[in-house]
Design an enzyme around this catalytic site. Sequence first.
Site, PDB file in Angstrom:
ATOM      1  N   ASP A 177       8.796  -7.177   1.420  1.00  0.00           N
ATOM      2  CA  ASP A 177       8.287  -8.040   0.355  1.00  0.00           C
ATOM      3  C   ASP A 177       9.115  -7.789  -0.896  1.00  0.00           C
ATOM      4  O   ASP A 177       9.039  -6.715  -1.488  1.00  0.00           O
ATOM      5  CB  ASP A 177       6.799  -7.738   0.100  1.00  0.00           C
ATOM      6  CG  ASP A 177       6.175  -8.767  -0.830  1.00  0.00           C
ATOM      7  OD1 ASP A 177       6.921  -9.608  -1.378  1.00  0.00           O
ATOM      8  OD2 ASP A 177       4.943  -8.743  -1.002  1.00  0.00           O
TER       9      ASP A 177
ATOM     10  N   HIS B  34       8.724  -9.649  -3.544  1.00  0.00           N
ATOM     11  CA  HIS B  34       7.768  -9.922  -4.633  1.00  0.00           C
ATOM     12  C   HIS B  34       8.364 -10.791  -5.736  1.00  0.00           C
ATOM     13  O   HIS B  34       7.932 -10.712  -6.894  1.00  0.00           O
ATOM     14  CB  HIS B  34       7.267  -8.591  -5.219  1.00  0.00           C
ATOM     15  CG  HIS B  34       5.778  -8.508  -5.310  1.00  0.00           C
ATOM     16  ND1 HIS B  34       5.100  -8.417  -6.493  1.00  0.00           N
ATOM     17  CD2 HIS B  34       4.828  -8.519  -4.344  1.00  0.00           C
ATOM     18  CE1 HIS B  34       3.793  -8.369  -6.262  1.00  0.00           C
ATOM     19  NE2 HIS B  34       3.599  -8.433  -4.964  1.00  0.00           N
TER      20      HIS B  34
ATOM     21  N   GLU C 231       9.846 -11.505   2.399  1.00  0.00           N
ATOM     22  CA  GLU C 231       8.891 -12.365   1.680  1.00  0.00           C
ATOM     23  C   GLU C 231       9.293 -12.513   0.216  1.00  0.00           C
ATOM     24  O   GLU C 231       9.741 -11.551  -0.400  1.00  0.00           O
ATOM     25  CB  GLU C 231       7.532 -11.668   1.809  1.00  0.00           C
ATOM     26  CG  GLU C 231       6.419 -12.194   0.967  1.00  0.00           C
ATOM     27  CD  GLU C 231       5.108 -11.460   1.330  1.00  0.00           C
ATOM     28  OE1 GLU C 231       4.911 -11.112   2.516  1.00  0.00           O
ATOM     29  OE2 GLU C 231       4.315 -11.212   0.428  1.00  0.00           O
TER      30      GLU C 231
ATOM     31  N   GLU D 289       2.627 -17.377  -0.878  1.00  0.00           N
ATOM     32  CA  GLU D 289       1.392 -16.930  -1.527  1.00  0.00           C
ATOM     33  C   GLU D 289       1.209 -17.580  -2.892  1.00  0.00           C
ATOM     34  O   GLU D 289       0.086 -17.643  -3.396  1.00  0.00           O
ATOM     35  CB  GLU D 289       1.370 -15.407  -1.649  1.00  0.00           C
ATOM     36  CG  GLU D 289       2.385 -14.834  -2.610  1.00  0.00           C
ATOM     37  CD  GLU D 289       2.505 -13.317  -2.471  1.00  0.00           C
ATOM     38  OE1 GLU D 289       2.973 -12.860  -1.418  1.00  0.00           O
ATOM     39  OE2 GLU D 289       2.134 -12.603  -3.408  1.00  0.00           O
TER      40      GLU D 289
ATOM     41  N   HIS E 227      -1.241 -15.054   3.754  1.00  0.00           N
ATOM     42  CA  HIS E 227      -1.330 -14.021   2.713  1.00  0.00           C
ATOM     43  C   HIS E 227      -2.799 -13.652   2.542  1.00  0.00           C
ATOM     44  O   HIS E 227      -3.662 -14.528   2.519  1.00  0.00           O
ATOM     45  CB  HIS E 227      -0.781 -14.643   1.423  1.00  0.00           C
ATOM     46  CG  HIS E 227      -0.833 -13.797   0.206  1.00  0.00           C
ATOM     47  ND1 HIS E 227      -1.731 -14.027  -0.819  1.00  0.00           N
ATOM     48  CD2 HIS E 227      -0.077 -12.756  -0.196  1.00  0.00           C
ATOM     49  CE1 HIS E 227      -1.510 -13.157  -1.796  1.00  0.00           C
ATOM     50  NE2 HIS E 227      -0.513 -12.364  -1.449  1.00  0.00           N
TER      51      HIS E 227
HETATM   52 MG    MG Z   1       3.685 -10.891  -1.304  1.00  0.00          MG
END
Ligand code: MG
Length: 381
Positions: free
Chosen positions: A183, A185, A209, A235, A284
């Site tokens: 991830d 982010h 991700e 997400e 998510h």
């Molecule tokens: Mg995430």
Amino acid sequence: MKITKIETFQVPPRWLFLRMETDEGLVGWGEPIVEGRADSVAAAVAEMADYLIGEDASRIEDHWQVLTKGGFYRGGPVFASAVAGIDQALWDIKGKALDVPVYELLGGAVRDKVRMYTWIHGDSPEALADATRTALGAGFNAVKFCPATKVAPMDTAASIRSMVNNLAAVRGAGGDELDIALDFHGRFTPAMSRRVLPLMEEFLPMFVEEATLPELSADLGLIAQATSIPLATGERLYSRWDFRSVLGCGVSVVQPDLSHAGGISEVRRIAAMAETYGALLAPHCPLGPIALAASVQVDVASPNFLIQEQSRGVEYTDGPDLFDYLADPQVFNMDTGYIERPAAPGLGVVIDEERVRFEARTPHQWRNSIWRQSDNSFLEW
Ligand SMILES: [Mg+2]
């Protein structure tokens, strides 16, 4: 069957639950939440409740259309999450009214258990290797982690090598049977992701991700062309229209959140749309038990499901955890790395209403961390 009452409960660690009551005594639960913006979503739910009270609870799609489009202004996390929680509660009520799990109303089960992954954390290769072994010991065969925490949008060679070393440590500890999700982010520029991802390919991560921010989604195509690692995102996307463009960019895994992207109704459609691109579904869910229950219902019924996120052990506060609001926590037993297909009607969980009402007496004030760079400028969390 008319909707007679809609209440929301702001409960720790950072969630918002919705309880919908009908004139036939059936009750449905939903989880309309944007993490850190619970009051905003509760206000949106209250505005939408004006329309819903007195309406027929069985008309889920019609309510979805009116609530999503009838306010003229549409989209975004607050509105879509309010609709999501309402939609979950409506599906819960319909399933209970017909005495079937929601997945039976989505065409029936296409699988008997739902594969889960767990988060691992650590600020060194050794710590991450330990966390990997702990996850394996708990029964999981898939993990996710952020290879770097505070990383500049365009960081140093040392930072890049440390991220690669962290991934190498997880692969080393877990072996090739372990699936590893990364991830980012949204912390990296597209250029940074294009530089880092090829260096990580030899460790064969399952997907990466948010390789860049949602507002830079138009550049996902460039990142997809730069790496063989499958791209995942979603997400912070809120409808099938938001997903249309990222799928066209070559995203391989869609990650709509059942509590952000319009609920069961819309995530079901996003999954079907992803299927037309050969993309897989990995909802998510760093959220509470109702969001997870809704996710599991969609996972059981979706042919292109890949894997499910869950929040157990994700430490936001010392307060209640994923299982603490359930009368029967065994429904989420994941000792094998899987959740068994639920059998109970509706969303398949029984909410401990007494606990919800008790915890809601002291509403949380959860907010995102605000990070800063060494020059005190803002840094993505
Ligand atoms: Mg995430």
